[in-house]
Design a protein around this motif. Structure first.
Motif, short mmCIF file in Angstrom:
data_model
loop_
_atom_site.label_atom_id
_atom_site.label_comp_id
_atom_site.label_asym_id
_atom_site.label_seq_id
_atom_site.Cartn_x
_atom_site.Cartn_y
_atom_site.Cartn_z
N ALA A 158 -72.63 75.31 60.86
CA ALA A 158 -72.13 74.41 59.82
C ALA A 158 -72.12 75.13 58.47
O ALA A 158 -73.00 75.94 58.17
CB ALA A 158 -72.99 73.16 59.72
N TYR A 159 -71.11 74.83 57.65
CA TYR A 159 -71.07 75.32 56.29
C TYR A 159 -72.00 74.49 55.40
O TYR A 159 -72.09 73.27 55.55
CB TYR A 159 -69.65 75.25 55.73
CG TYR A 159 -68.72 76.28 56.31
CD1 TYR A 159 -68.83 77.63 55.97
CD2 TYR A 159 -67.70 75.91 57.19
CE1 TYR A 159 -67.97 78.58 56.50
CE2 TYR A 159 -66.83 76.86 57.71
CZ TYR A 159 -66.98 78.18 57.37
OH TYR A 159 -66.13 79.14 57.89
N LYS A 160 -72.66 75.19 54.48
CA LYS A 160 -73.55 74.52 53.52
C LYS A 160 -73.24 75.06 52.12
O LYS A 160 -73.05 76.27 51.94
CB LYS A 160 -75.02 74.79 53.84
CG LYS A 160 -75.47 74.34 55.22
CD LYS A 160 -75.60 72.85 55.31
CE LYS A 160 -76.17 72.45 56.66
NZ LYS A 160 -76.25 70.98 56.82
N GLY A 246 -64.65 75.48 63.43
CA GLY A 246 -65.48 74.38 63.90
C GLY A 246 -66.74 74.16 63.10
O GLY A 246 -67.50 73.22 63.37
N CYS A 247 -66.95 74.99 62.08
CA CYS A 247 -68.13 74.84 61.24
C CYS A 247 -67.87 73.97 60.02
O CYS A 247 -68.78 73.72 59.22
CB CYS A 247 -68.66 76.20 60.81
SG CYS A 247 -69.25 77.23 62.17
N GLN A 248 -66.63 73.52 59.86
CA GLN A 248 -66.31 72.65 58.73
C GLN A 248 -67.09 71.34 58.85
O GLN A 248 -67.30 70.81 59.93
CB GLN A 248 -64.81 72.39 58.61
CG GLN A 248 -64.11 71.84 59.83
CD GLN A 248 -63.46 72.92 60.67
OE1 GLN A 248 -64.11 73.88 61.06
NE2 GLN A 248 -62.17 72.74 60.97
N VAL A 249 -67.53 70.84 57.70
CA VAL A 249 -68.48 69.72 57.66
C VAL A 249 -67.84 68.51 56.97
O VAL A 249 -67.15 68.65 55.96
CB VAL A 249 -69.77 70.12 56.91
CG1 VAL A 249 -70.64 68.91 56.59
CG2 VAL A 249 -70.55 71.13 57.74
N ALA A 286 -73.89 64.06 57.56
CA ALA A 286 -72.98 65.19 57.45
C ALA A 286 -73.09 66.06 58.68
O ALA A 286 -74.18 66.51 59.04
CB ALA A 286 -73.29 65.99 56.19
N ILE A 287 -71.96 66.29 59.34
CA ILE A 287 -71.97 67.05 60.59
C ILE A 287 -70.76 67.97 60.63
O ILE A 287 -69.72 67.70 60.03
CB ILE A 287 -71.95 66.14 61.83
CG1 ILE A 287 -70.74 65.20 61.79
CG2 ILE A 287 -73.25 65.36 61.95
CD1 ILE A 287 -70.53 64.41 63.07
N SER A 288 -70.91 69.07 61.36
CA SER A 288 -69.76 69.94 61.61
C SER A 288 -69.07 69.51 62.90
O SER A 288 -69.63 68.75 63.71
CB SER A 288 -70.21 71.40 61.73
OG SER A 288 -70.92 71.61 62.94
N LEU A 289 -67.87 70.01 63.10
CA LEU A 289 -67.15 69.70 64.33
C LEU A 289 -67.94 70.20 65.54
O LEU A 289 -68.02 69.52 66.57
CB LEU A 289 -65.76 70.34 64.30
CG LEU A 289 -64.65 69.57 63.61
CD1 LEU A 289 -64.96 69.30 62.13
CD2 LEU A 289 -63.31 70.31 63.72
N GLN A 316 -60.44 71.13 54.21
CA GLN A 316 -61.66 71.45 53.46
C GLN A 316 -62.71 72.00 54.42
O GLN A 316 -62.97 71.40 55.47
CB GLN A 316 -62.19 70.17 52.79
CG GLN A 316 -61.22 69.53 51.80
CD GLN A 316 -61.51 68.05 51.61
OE1 GLN A 316 -61.97 67.36 52.51
NE2 GLN A 316 -61.23 67.56 50.41
N ARG A 317 -63.32 73.10 54.06
CA ARG A 317 -64.40 73.61 54.91
C ARG A 317 -65.66 72.78 54.75
O ARG A 317 -66.49 72.73 55.65
CB ARG A 317 -64.67 75.09 54.58
CG ARG A 317 -63.63 76.02 55.19
CD ARG A 317 -63.73 77.44 54.63
NE ARG A 317 -62.90 78.37 55.37
CZ ARG A 317 -61.56 78.43 55.31
NH1 ARG A 317 -60.91 77.56 54.55
NH2 ARG A 317 -60.88 79.32 56.01
N TYR A 318 -65.77 72.11 53.61
CA TYR A 318 -66.94 71.25 53.38
C TYR A 318 -66.54 70.07 52.51
O TYR A 318 -65.93 70.23 51.45
CB TYR A 318 -68.05 72.04 52.67
CG TYR A 318 -69.27 71.21 52.30
CD1 TYR A 318 -70.34 71.08 53.17
CD2 TYR A 318 -69.34 70.55 51.07
CE1 TYR A 318 -71.45 70.33 52.84
CE2 TYR A 318 -70.45 69.79 50.73
CZ TYR A 318 -71.50 69.68 51.62
OH TYR A 318 -72.59 68.92 51.29
#
Length: 371
Positions: A158-160, A246-249, A286-289, A316-318
């Motif tokens: 996940a992106y932070k 898939g790390c977009q949140v 908040a979750i990633s794909l 949007q990545r986040y």
């Protein structure tokens, strides 16, 4: 304008000060209509029924509330039909829209006509009544653009954000607007029209800039409603395509909590008139794909096949909503945990689509285990 025969003498609801829900056969609209009809309000649904499956939502509403639900099958671009539908409304919830970024890139002119002209049709119909008729508008987090200036790091699929203030609270309403893609422009312009009608004409309007809403009655597709779409694909044993890594949140919010917010905005319209709120599940939801797919695998009891493709325009990545303002102003309760809500949606989709139970644990039991 065509009025359905929701019950004998259905047009009479037009004379009973109904709650008007544009796009009322859609996912959020049908849940709003159900809530208000359950509370004893007459509800008028205005919907063109263009989205596949929403006719089932309308039939469901009619069966549940035969004396409270009427429907006009009409296009939000039809100025005369919109004015007729709004002529006696005591409150309006404007959900009707072109809802997909991808579709807006294919036909930006139609996107403009539906999202901007359609909204203006409704606003001006209410303005010309010379009454205080609340209008609550469904906007989107896309009004903030792609948020490319938010520095991110990737941890645990996940992106932070690197900025601790954003990481802890999310994106607030003070964030500058930055419309990307035709969809972002059309929804953003409509958002601003709704707010300006409060400023210029004293209209009792309010805007909800929504993150990802999910729940029962959602007919998710690849372009819109990704939580339901992922579940449908998984339940049917089909692969899921992920655009990007898939790390977009996103912060996800159960439909019951979203309906609570809309209902509260109506009740408190005098104190929130002309305000825009970011509405989502907040940092705790908040979750990633990738994280959602892992949870779906746990719920259905088997692996899910994934296919990766290129990033899509404007993605949007986040994005996580800072929900402190909307929670404080509207007195909202803590939202449903995404773990519980997603499992419950899986159970509903399984029953709605007549799918056999997958995995070793029937889905209703899996949902109950998370309650």
């Amino acid at each position: 304008m065509k009025t359905t025969d929701a019950q004998a003498g259905a047009p009479a609801v037009l004379r009973r000060r109904p709650v008007l829900v544009t796009g009322g056969a859609g996912f959020i609209g049908s849940n709003l209509a159900d809530r208000f009809a359950s509370e004893g309000h007459d509800v008028l649904i205005y919907d063109v029924l263009a989205r596949p499956g929403v006719d089932r939502n309308l039939e469901w509403l009619k069966k549940r509330h035969p004396s409270k639900i009427s429907a006009v099958i009409g296009d939000i671009r039809d100025e005369t039909a919109v004015a007729d539908a709004a002529s006696e409304a005591q409150a309006v919830f404007h959900m009707a829209a072109q809802v997909a970024v991808t579709t807006s890139l294919v036909d930006p002119r139609e996107d403009f006509e539906i999202n901007i002209r359609g909204t203006l049709n409704l606003l001006d119909a209410l303005r010309q009544r010379n009454e205080r008729v609340p209008l609550i508008f469904a906007s989107t987090n896309k009004v903030y653009g792609d948020l490319a200036d938010v520095e991110l790091e990737k941890t645990n699929d996940a992106y932070k954000p690197r900025d601790p203030a954003i990481r802890d609270a999310g994106i607030g309403e003070t964030r500058p607007l930055d419309f990307h893609t035709p969809y972002g422009c059309s929804k953003g312009a409509a958002d601003q029209y709704v707010l300006d009608y409060a400023r210029s004409f004293g209209a009792p309007t309010c805007v909800m800039r929504m993150s990802c809403i999910y729940g029962q009655r959602q007919m998710g597709t690849e372009d819109q409603g990704w939580v339901a779409h992922f579940l449908i694909r998984a339940l049917e044993g089909e692969p899921i395509t992920i655009y990007g890594d898939g790390c977009q949140v996103r912060d996800v919010l159960d439909i019951s909590d979203a309906v609570d917010a809309y209902a509260a905005a109506w009740k408190q319209i005098d104190s929130v008139q002309g305000r825009a709120f970011n509405l989502g599940g907040g940092p705790k939801n908040a979750i990633s794909l990738r994280q959602l797919i892992t949870h779906i695998e746990d719920v259905i009891g088997r692996p899910v096949e994934t296919i990766y493709s290129d990033w899509r325009a404007g993605d949007q990545r986040y994005y996580v909503s800072d929900t402190r303002l909307v929670t404080r102003k509207l007195g909202l309760k803590q939202p449903t945990s995404w773990l519980k809500g997603v499992a419950a949606l899986a159970s509903w989709l399984q029953a709605e689509r007549g799918l056999a139970s997958l995995g070793s644990t029937p889905l209703p039991q899996a949902a109950e285990a998370l309650s």
